[in-house]
Design a protein around this motif. Structure first.
Motif, mmCIF file in Angstrom:
data_model
loop_
_atom_site.group_PDB
_atom_site.id
_atom_site.type_symbol
_atom_site.label_atom_id
_atom_site.label_comp_id
_atom_site.label_asym_id
_atom_site.label_seq_id
_atom_site.Cartn_x
_atom_site.Cartn_y
_atom_site.Cartn_z
ATOM 1 N N GLY A 1 -2.662 7.846 -8.480
ATOM 2 C CA GLY A 1 -1.736 6.735 -8.639
ATOM 3 C C GLY A 1 -0.529 7.142 -9.457
ATOM 4 N N LEU A 2 0.460 6.274 -9.489
ATOM 5 C CA LEU A 2 1.652 6.538 -10.279
ATOM 6 C C LEU A 2 1.295 6.529 -11.758
ATOM 7 C CD1 LEU A 2 4.288 4.314 -8.401
ATOM 8 C CD2 LEU A 2 3.592 6.669 -7.937
ATOM 9 N N PRO B 1 15.547 3.493 -5.445
ATOM 10 C CA PRO B 1 14.976 2.178 -5.124
ATOM 11 C C PRO B 1 15.400 1.666 -3.743
ATOM 12 C CG PRO B 1 15.760 2.199 -7.387
ATOM 13 C CD PRO B 1 16.231 3.475 -6.759
ATOM 14 N N LEU B 2 16.630 1.955 -3.340
ATOM 15 C CA LEU B 2 17.079 1.515 -2.013
ATOM 16 C C LEU B 2 16.313 2.243 -0.914
ATOM 17 C CD1 LEU B 2 20.949 1.287 -2.571
ATOM 18 C CD2 LEU B 2 19.337 -0.608 -2.332
ATOM 19 N N VAL B 3 16.067 3.541 -1.094
ATOM 20 C CA VAL B 3 15.281 4.308 -0.123
ATOM 21 C C VAL B 3 13.862 3.751 -0.053
ATOM 22 C CG1 VAL B 3 14.257 6.562 0.366
ATOM 23 C CG2 VAL B 3 16.646 6.418 -0.327
ATOM 24 N N LEU B 4 13.258 3.497 -1.207
ATOM 25 C CA LEU B 4 11.913 2.931 -1.226
ATOM 26 C C LEU B 4 11.899 1.550 -0.578
ATOM 27 C CD1 LEU B 4 10.666 3.905 -4.811
ATOM 28 C CD2 LEU B 4 9.939 4.888 -2.639
ATOM 29 N N GLY B 5 12.957 0.774 -0.823
ATOM 30 C CA GLY B 5 13.044 -0.540 -0.210
ATOM 31 C C GLY B 5 13.061 -0.462 1.297
ATOM 32 N N ALA B 6 13.806 0.506 1.838
ATOM 33 C CA ALA B 6 13.856 0.682 3.296
ATOM 34 C C ALA B 6 12.481 1.076 3.838
ATOM 35 C CB ALA B 6 14.898 1.745 3.646
ATOM 36 N N VAL B 7 11.796 1.975 3.152
ATOM 37 C CA VAL B 7 10.460 2.393 3.582
ATOM 38 C C VAL B 7 9.488 1.221 3.501
ATOM 39 C CG1 VAL B 7 8.512 3.912 3.065
ATOM 40 C CG2 VAL B 7 10.851 4.800 2.938
ATOM 41 N N PHE B 8 9.531 0.479 2.398
ATOM 42 C CA PHE B 8 8.643 -0.683 2.251
ATOM 43 C C PHE B 8 8.890 -1.713 3.350
ATOM 44 C CE2 PHE B 8 8.198 -0.077 -2.639
ATOM 45 C CZ PHE B 8 7.288 0.936 -2.404
ATOM 46 N N LYS B 9 10.139 -1.877 3.707
ATOM 47 C CA LYS B 9 10.468 -2.808 4.791
ATOM 48 C C LYS B 9 9.842 -2.346 6.104
ATOM 49 C CE LYS B 9 12.883 -6.400 6.370
ATOM 50 N NZ LYS B 9 12.706 -7.784 5.863
ATOM 51 N N LEU C 1 -0.009 1.026 -2.261
ATOM 52 C CA LEU C 1 1.427 1.316 -2.214
ATOM 53 C C LEU C 1 1.805 2.514 -3.079
ATOM 54 C CD1 LEU C 1 3.193 -2.168 -2.140
ATOM 55 C CD2 LEU C 1 3.058 -0.465 -0.336
ATOM 56 N N ASP C 2 0.959 2.870 -4.041
ATOM 57 C CA ASP C 2 1.221 4.090 -4.805
ATOM 58 C C ASP C 2 1.246 5.303 -3.883
ATOM 59 O OD1 ASP C 2 1.388 2.701 -7.135
ATOM 60 O OD2 ASP C 2 -0.410 3.538 -8.065
ATOM 61 N N ARG C 3 0.352 5.312 -2.907
ATOM 62 C CA ARG C 3 0.317 6.435 -1.957
ATOM 63 C C ARG C 3 1.565 6.461 -1.085
ATOM 64 N NH1 ARG C 3 -4.738 8.784 -2.201
ATOM 65 N NH2 ARG C 3 -6.470 7.394 -2.736
ATOM 66 N N VAL C 4 2.077 5.290 -0.748
ATOM 67 C CA VAL C 4 3.303 5.235 0.050
ATOM 68 C C VAL C 4 4.459 5.853 -0.733
ATOM 69 C CG1 VAL C 4 4.967 3.728 1.200
ATOM 70 C CG2 VAL C 4 2.518 3.210 1.325
ATOM 71 N N VAL C 5 4.575 5.488 -2.005
ATOM 72 C CA VAL C 5 5.633 6.039 -2.854
ATOM 73 C C VAL C 5 5.477 7.549 -2.963
ATOM 74 C CG1 VAL C 5 6.622 6.054 -5.172
ATOM 75 C CG2 VAL C 5 5.860 3.900 -4.162
ATOM 76 N N ALA C 6 4.242 8.016 -3.187
ATOM 77 C CA ALA C 6 3.997 9.452 -3.308
ATOM 78 C C ALA C 6 4.268 10.168 -1.994
ATOM 79 C CB ALA C 6 2.561 9.698 -3.764
ATOM 80 N N LEU C 7 3.956 9.534 -0.877
ATOM 81 C CA LEU C 7 4.218 10.148 0.429
ATOM 82 C C LEU C 7 5.708 10.349 0.647
ATOM 83 C CD1 LEU C 7 3.370 11.108 3.235
ATOM 84 C CD2 LEU C 7 3.388 8.703 3.983
#
Length: 607
Positions: A37-38, A95-103, A124-130
């Motif tokens: 995790g983060l 944060p904008l890049v993460l926002g696009a991925v989360f979307k 979602l920690d894994r998504v951020v790490a990916l």
């Protein structure tokens, strides 16, 4: 095609297959096996900002710094709610890049990506790490192209292997910090800068390549403000290296101004300061790590900036960077040899000139880190940008060692010795990763039936998501506000608004009154082990007894039949807090405690 050529091509293909298998294996191991995790404030804060972006809320934050809210109220000249507060701490690109991925993955949909009752790692920690890992892998590819162009394919290949087997690169990839996005942008900028240097050497126009490099370096600044120091090194190099002199530098500065204009205007509109609360990061470097203290206050006079011995502080931090340079460069032992290679007269003018760009950018980066703070004891410090220089410095170090190695008589007569220096460098540099990997995998296998293990202490996503997250009213118009020593984790895992526990009780009740006035009342205070750690601790001051309450209770109550002795209702200094939040609920034993208005019979009942 000759037999020798066919044999050579076959060996190249085999090496590339082995590299690809190793790359995929290490990626899966780090994301699925070793990932805990983060584990950093900045990563969680940027992740929750990205989630807000995905929901269409823009760069608004649920992690409320008292200073940021205070500055916003001063600018607005009126009371402001604690909801919808615009973030002015982080550079916006990550944060904008993460926002696009989360979307893309549907984070904005209600009920999506919820944490299971038995899960210990937040999905979602894994998504951020990916996302961070993908940036790292792309950086390896761009580095290979860059080093192949500067030197040759062999040095590029060894550099790529060193990156892949560097433990610190993988640690940053798992951390969720923006360093891997920085590495990609920085390497792309270097690639186009080198093409511009080549064009200059061949008497061709270098302006277009240099300006493309400036675009990448400007995007880098939008990812982390400290990299503006790296951009300064590029400007100085461009002013002298490219003709007509000064045109490229001025044009690059104009590009940077265009890129940062919107964030600066936005921060000034939010707080009245062109750099928002981001400018207070220099308290880490110039005020002995007291950024946490200034962020928790509404009165800057309570956290004065100590500038006594300013130059000595900067010099001291710079010397720390010099003495710990090898760890800062990921333990890649070829990287520091770059500084020795500055003494070597490379035959190609482009190679010789390009190294001065690297030196200039690194020098100004070191000054920036000295001013804004860096800690050698924390390998994942958010201001650590030495790691960006490790690949290109390693390439120069490898080239220099190769020249010296080839001049040894026994090497020239024994072809088997030709690549021994490469093997030795890779072996020593990869040792930290290769020696610890089996142990870490065994540790995971011991807890795999429990779903892994989180970054505890102080982070325990399961309790924050399913415990605190289910205890707080998240009404969109008038949500309840949690007060905590770990607000970034509460905002990310609990998806609740959380304000950083201020320095004093007076400031606490001032914020409490403001929250009541705007209809977003404080629901309670969450205290975690973080209250007793680092510069943000509460070991002294008005909340010392609150921070120690859980620890003393755990020591004095070692068995279920003998509850610990709580300080909460016995210390006169906590009387006002106790009357405001009379209910004391252990969320994770006595190590994470929630002091609330409402009585909570079982914090696990909604799990």
């Amino acid at each position: 095609m000759s037999n020798s050529s066919t044999q050579f091509d076959g060996s190249v293909i085999v090496r590339r297959i082995i590299y690809f298998v190793l790359l995929v294996s290490l990626t899966l191991i780090h994301l699925l096996v070793l990932f805990r995790g983060l584990g950093t404030e900045q990563a969680m804060d940027q992740a929750q900002l990205g989630r807000q972006v995905a929901r269409g809320e823009g760069l608004t934050t649920k992690y409320i710094r008292p200073l940021e809210h205070h500055l916003a109220e001063v600018k607005a000249e009126s009371a402001l709610p604690f909801t919808g507060l615009r973030d002015t701490y982080h550079a916006p690109l990550n944060p904008l890049v993460l926002g696009a991925v989360f979307k893309l993955v549907g984070v904005d949909q209600d009920g999506s990506w919820e944490m299971g009752a038995t899960e210990l790692i937040y999905p979602l920690d894994r998504v951020v790490a990916l996302v961070s890992t993908l940036f790292f892998l792309m950086s390896i590819g761009v580095t290979y192209l860059l080093v192949s162009r500067v030197f040759d394919g062999k040095i590029a290949g060894v550099t790529a292997v060193l990156m892949l087997l560097c433990s610190l690169f993988w640690s940053f990839s798992q951390s969720g910090l923006p360093q891997m996005l920085l590495l990609l942008l920085f390497t792309c900028g270097l690639y186009f800068t080198y093409r511009a240097v080549e064009s200059q050497e061949e008497d061709r126009s270098s302006i277009s390549q240099a300006l493309i490099a400036a675009v990448f370096f400007s995007l880098m600044v939008l990812t982390h403000w400290i990299t503006a120091w790296i951009f300064l090194g590029f400007l100085i190099f461009a002013a002298f290296a490219f003709r007509p002199r000064g045109i490229v530098a001025l044009s690059s500065l104009a590009i940077l101004a265009i890129f940062v204009a919107w964030p600066i205007v936005r921060m000034a509109d939010a707080t009245g300061e062109p750099f928002g609360v981001a400018r207070f990061v220099f308290y880490n470097g110039l005020s002995n790590g007291s950024e946490a203290a200034v962020m928790r206050t509404q009165d800057l006079s309570q956290a004065p900036l100590g500038i006594d011995g300013l130059m000595m502080k900067i010099l001291g931090t710079t010397l720390v960077q010099a003495t710990d340079l090898i760890p800062f460069l990921g333990g890649i032992i070829a990287a520091p040899i770059f500084f020795i290679s500055l003494l070597h007269p490379f035959k190609r003018t482009s190679i010789a000139n390009f190294r001065w760009l690297i030196l200039l950018m690194w020098f100004f980066a070191a000054i920036g880190m000295a001013i804004f703070g860096i800690d050698s004891s924390n390998p994942l410090h958010p201001n650590q940008v030495h790691i960006l220089f490790a690949p290109i410095m390693a390439a120069y170090g490898l080239a220099f060692l190769s020249i010296l190695w080839s001049r040894i008589n026994s090497v020239s007569t024994q072809p088997m010795l030709k690549n021994v220096h490469y093997i030795a460098i890779v072996a020593f540099s990869a040792a930290p990763l290769l020696l610890t990997l089996p142990k870490e995998v065994r540790m995971y296998l011991n807890v795999s039936d429990k779903g892994g293990w989180p970054q505890w202490p102080p982070y325990f996503p399961n309790r924050l998501t399913l415990g605190i997250g289910n205890l707080v009213d998240k009404d969109e118009r008038h949500p309840e506000i949690v007060v905590s020593d770990l607000p970034w984790a509460v905002a990310w895992y609990s998806d609740a608004h959380c304000i950083w526990l201020p320095n004093t009780k007076d400031e606490f009740f001032s914020l409490n009154d403001k929250a009541n006035d705007v209809g977003t009342r404080f629901s309670g205070i969450l205290i975690t082990p973080n209250a007793l750690v680092g510069s943000g601790s509460y070991e002294r001051g008005d909340f010392a007894a609150l921070a120690l309450d859980g620890k003393i209770a755990s020591v004095t109550g070692p068995s279920p039949n003998r509850p610990g002795r709580s300080l909460y209702d016995k210390i006169p200094a906590l009387g006002e807090i106790y009357r405001r939040f009379p209910n004391r609920t252990p969320i994770l034993g006595e190590q994470m405690i929630y002091y609330s208005e409402k009585r909570i019979s079982d914090p696990n009942q909604n799990n």
